[in-house]
Design a protein around this motif. Structure first.
Motif, PDB file in Angstrom:
ATOM      1  N   LYS A 156       0.943   2.973  -6.847  1.00  0.00           N
ATOM      2  CA  LYS A 156       0.447   1.628  -8.443  1.00  0.00           C
ATOM      3  C   LYS A 156      -0.911   2.342  -9.136  1.00  0.00           C
ATOM      4  CE  LYS A 156      -0.738  -1.958  -6.000  1.00  0.00           C
ATOM      5  NZ  LYS A 156       0.126  -0.926  -4.083  1.00  0.00           N
ATOM      6  N   SER A 193       1.196  -1.100   0.268  1.00  0.00           N
ATOM      7  CA  SER A 193      -0.054   0.366   0.098  1.00  0.00           C
ATOM      8  C   SER A 193       0.980   1.429   0.236  1.00  0.00           C
ATOM      9  CB  SER A 193      -0.695  -0.038   1.130  1.00  0.00           C
ATOM     10  OG  SER A 193      -1.882   0.912   1.249  1.00  0.00           O
ATOM     11  N   GLY A 194       0.518   2.218  -0.475  1.00  0.00           N
ATOM     12  CA  GLY A 194       1.303   3.711  -0.714  1.00  0.00           C
ATOM     13  C   GLY A 194       2.434   3.241  -1.819  1.00  0.00           C
ATOM     14  N   HIS A 209      -4.620  -6.181  -4.304  1.00  0.00           N
ATOM     15  CA  HIS A 209      -3.372  -6.844  -3.712  1.00  0.00           C
ATOM     16  C   HIS A 209      -3.872  -8.367  -3.324  1.00  0.00           C
ATOM     17  CE1 HIS A 209      -2.183  -3.739  -1.975  1.00  0.00           C
ATOM     18  NE2 HIS A 209      -3.391  -2.480  -2.099  1.00  0.00           N
ATOM     19  N   THR A 211      -1.154   5.747  -8.766  1.00  0.00           N
ATOM     20  CA  THR A 211      -0.515   6.544  -9.581  1.00  0.00           C
ATOM     21  C   THR A 211       0.220   6.709 -11.097  1.00  0.00           C
ATOM     22  OG1 THR A 211       0.243   7.563  -7.142  1.00  0.00           O
ATOM     23  CG2 THR A 211       1.783   8.584  -9.024  1.00  0.00           C
TER      24      THR A 211
END
Ligand code: ATP
Length: 341
Positions: A37, A33-34, A177, A39
């Motif tokens: 992906k 997470s973060g 995910h 973006t």
């Protein structure tokens, strides 16, 4: 395929360069997470005017692509229109009215057409957004967690139909995910970390235990066995794999006789050096191909069963490891609670 994206999201910088020797049809992307992906996908979809996109995929120049369509939580439907209104608007604009019925059925939206969009559940909303994206006639379909709210049977059913429906000219990038989504759909895989691509290649190579030392926490070791549904009875399917067969719980709607992929997490396979009547439902006989370190505490054993590769994880302290030799006959046991796609 070559692709280079630089983009800024607040203070966060994405500088992702992807390169593959073969041309992927479906490229999966995993990462924590973060990691950047979304973006990356937003830049490819043209949502970020300051982003820089270069590269090519088959004959497509990614910098000039005007038919990249993104399906994500950030792509809202028109709240004033019903589901039918939303879909027809896009279909008319893209001369796709003839395809509405097929795409609505593919995305399991037939019963939703008269509904208002603010009345939809998370999974229903995702199905409508997918239908809308297909009606936009995409050259590049960008799926950002587009199945996350659907149950497993539904998502694999839709993925199965989507793969059959899309022409090979349409390229797909899928962020998820859930590694199972990617394994059932994608032929290539890329791992994104802190705004960069750290590994990219054919799915089979990326899942190979030999690359375990570089393994990313988001990428478990999973084998993919190819087989065919021989019969289904009360939710249990018998899958023929070469000369033998295995029985699995089957929630899919895949017709009997069709080719399927069976996902076997290495951690759920037990290895035996003698044939035994274990409690596990399934057993495949194979030969050892390689034994390689996988992590600080585990070793990956790659075996070949019915001409297909299967990975098994053993703990470092397992005394059988030293006795395993290339070509040795072994038996892989596993239960029938596996993912089928
Ligand atoms: N509009 C924005 N303004 C400021 N920072 C942003 C913006 N959008 C994203 N970021 C930051 O950029 C980084 C990458 O975000 P991004 O959404 O691309 O990650 P991701 O890999 O898709 O994550 P997830 O799996 O949680 O969806 C994160 O640190 C996020 O907080």
């Amino acid at each position: 395929m070559e692709c280079h994206v630089t983009a800024q999201a607040g203070q966060f910088t994405v500088d992702i360069a992807l390169s593959t020797a073969a041309e992927p049809n479906w490229l999966g992307i995993v990462g924590q997470s973060g990691a950047g992906k979304s973006t990356f996908l937003q830049a490819l979809a043209g949502f970020n005017a300051a982003a820089n996109v270069t590269g090519r995929w088959h004959d497509k120049d990614l910098s000039k692509l005007d038919h990249a369509v993104l399906v994500s939580a950030q792509t809202p439907l028109f709240p004033a229109l019903s589901v039918a209104g939303n879909l027809e608007l896009v279909a008319r604009h893209n001369q796709q009215l003839d395809n509405v019925k097929t795409i609505v059925a593919l995305c399991e939206c037939t019963a939703l057409m008269s509904r208002q969009t603010n009345e939809l559940s998370g999974g229903e909303l995702q199905r409508v957004k997918l239908a809308r994206a297909l009606l936009a006639n995409p050259a590049l379909l960008l799926l950002d967690e587009s199945f996350s709210a659907m149950d497993r049977a539904l998502r694999f059913g839709i993925l199965h139909k989507l793969k059959a429906y899309l022409s090979p000219d349409v390229k797909v990038i899928m962020v998820s995910h859930d590694i199972n989504d990617i394994i059932v759909s994608c032929d290539h895989l890329s791992i994104i970390e802190s705004g960069h691509c750290v590994a990219c290649g054919p799915l089979s190579e990326m899942l190979n235990p030999a690359r375990g030392q570089q393994a990313n926490a988001s990428l478990p070791l999973i084998s993919v066995l190819h087989g065919e549904i021989a019969e289904r009875n009360k939710g249990i399917s018998r899958i023929s794999v070469g000369e033998t067969s295995v029985k699995v719980v089957d929630e899919s709607a895949i017709p009997v006789g069709q080719s399927v992929r069976l996902l076997l997490p290495a951690s759920e396979v037990t290895l035996a050096t003698e044939n035994s009547t274990a409690l596990h439902t399934n057993c495949l006989q194979g030969t050892v191909q390689s034994v390689v370190p996988y992590s600080a505490t585990q070793v990956a054993v790659k075996i070949v069963c019915e001409g297909q590769e299967l990975a098994v994880l053993l703990d470092n302290y397992d005394r059988r490891i030293n006795a395993l030799q290339e070509g040795q006959l072994v038996w892989a046991y596993f239960s029938g609670q596996l993912t089928l796609a």
